[in-house]
Design an enzyme around this catalytic site. Sequence first.
Site, mmCIF file in Angstrom:
data_model
loop_
_atom_site.group_PDB
_atom_site.id
_atom_site.type_symbol
_atom_site.label_atom_id
_atom_site.label_comp_id
_atom_site.label_asym_id
_atom_site.label_seq_id
_atom_site.Cartn_x
_atom_site.Cartn_y
_atom_site.Cartn_z
ATOM 1 N N SER A 147 34.956 38.418 -66.423
ATOM 2 C CA SER A 147 35.687 39.332 -65.556
ATOM 3 C C SER A 147 34.715 40.251 -64.803
ATOM 4 O O SER A 147 33.880 39.779 -64.041
ATOM 5 C CB SER A 147 36.711 40.118 -66.390
ATOM 6 O OG SER A 147 37.666 40.756 -65.582
ATOM 7 N N LEU A 148 34.781 41.556 -64.995
ATOM 8 C CA LEU A 148 33.794 42.469 -64.412
ATOM 9 C C LEU A 148 32.384 41.973 -64.681
ATOM 10 O O LEU A 148 31.518 41.991 -63.794
ATOM 11 C CB LEU A 148 33.981 43.869 -65.003
ATOM 12 C CG LEU A 148 32.857 44.878 -64.755
ATOM 13 C CD1 LEU A 148 32.901 45.366 -63.318
ATOM 14 C CD2 LEU A 148 32.953 46.041 -65.741
ATOM 15 N N ASP B 254 36.122 33.582 -65.656
ATOM 16 C CA ASP B 254 37.384 34.102 -65.137
ATOM 17 C C ASP B 254 37.223 35.277 -64.177
ATOM 18 O O ASP B 254 37.916 36.287 -64.286
ATOM 19 C CB ASP B 254 38.358 34.469 -66.270
ATOM 20 C CG ASP B 254 39.788 34.076 -65.880
ATOM 21 O OD1 ASP B 254 40.141 32.897 -66.025
ATOM 22 O OD2 ASP B 254 40.542 34.940 -65.392
ATOM 23 N N HIS C 261 43.388 35.068 -69.103
ATOM 24 C CA HIS C 261 42.159 35.670 -68.573
ATOM 25 C C HIS C 261 41.077 35.853 -69.640
ATOM 26 O O HIS C 261 39.886 35.798 -69.327
ATOM 27 C CB HIS C 261 42.527 37.026 -67.951
ATOM 28 C CG HIS C 261 41.373 37.805 -67.410
ATOM 29 N ND1 HIS C 261 40.525 37.319 -66.439
ATOM 30 C CD2 HIS C 261 40.920 39.061 -67.713
ATOM 31 C CE1 HIS C 261 39.613 38.230 -66.148
ATOM 32 N NE2 HIS C 261 39.829 39.291 -66.913
#
Length: 276
Positions: free
Chosen positions: A103-104, A127, A255
Site C-alpha cells: 500500500s503506502l 496492492d 487489500h
Amino acid sequence: MITVEQGEDGMSRTRGADVDLAFRVVGEGMPLVLLHGTSANHAVWEPVAEALAPRARVVCVDQRGHGRSDKPASGYDGASFADDVVTVLDALGLERAVVAGHSLGARNAWVAAARHPERVAAVVAVDYVPYVEAEVLDVLQTRVAAGDRTFADVPEIEDYLRERYPRMPPDAIARRARWGYRRAHDAWVPLAPASAMDELVEGLRTPWDEEFRAVRAPMSCLRGVDSAIVSAQAWERARRDRPDARWVVIGDADHYVPEEHPELVAEELNRVLDDL
C-alpha cells in the site's frame, strides 16, 4: 553521522537523521527492506520476515509517522518516505537492498528505486499502483480518520481491528494491537497520529507515475483479487505502463495481502532473490 541504537523489544533506531526511524532486523544474507501500509507498523511483516530470515537480512521499518519512529509535523510525501529507506540503509552500512512495500509502502518502494537506483536491487509492490482513484482515497481518508480514538484495553482494540479487517487472521490482529497502540493515562491510543495519517493520505493523491515508469530495477506487482484500493482499471493502466514487470493477482485476498497470505508474499520475494 547516522548511527544505530538498540532499543526495547528487539527494535533498533537510527540516531542523527533528520527523522529517526525504528526498525527490526532478522536473518542474514541479501538485504531486504519491508515497508508497511498506512496506519500500520513493522510488525505486519513478521511472518514474511521469519520465512525469509534463513536467506536474507530482513529490515522491517516503522515508517515516519508510525510505530516507534519519529512523527514530524510535515514531510509525508513520497520523496520523504523514499529517502527514509536510504537513511536506514546508511545507518546499517548496506549498499543495496530489495525493497518491498504494501500500500503506502509499495508507493514508497518504487519512488525509492526511482530516486536512488544505485541502492535498490529490486522492487515488490503489494496492492498499490499510481492510478488509485480519488474516490477510493476519499474513502481511505475517512476510514483512517475513524481509527483515531481511544480504547479501554487491548481486547477492545482487537475487537475493533477484527471488525475493520474481517479477513485478517487472529495472529495478525494481535500483532497490530500490540505494536500499533500505547497506553495514555487510563486509555489506549494509536501510535500513528491523526494529523500525520491525514497528510500522508493527501500525499497519495500525487500518483508518482513518472517514478513508477522510471524504475530500472526488476519489479513485481501483487494485488488481492478483492482489493478495495486497487481497482481492476487502475491495475490494468499500471500494467500498460510497465509491461516488463511481473504482475500477480492473489486469490482469496483483499487489500491486506501480506497479512492474509504471508506465505505467498514470501514465495514471491524468494523468487526475486533467486533471480538476483
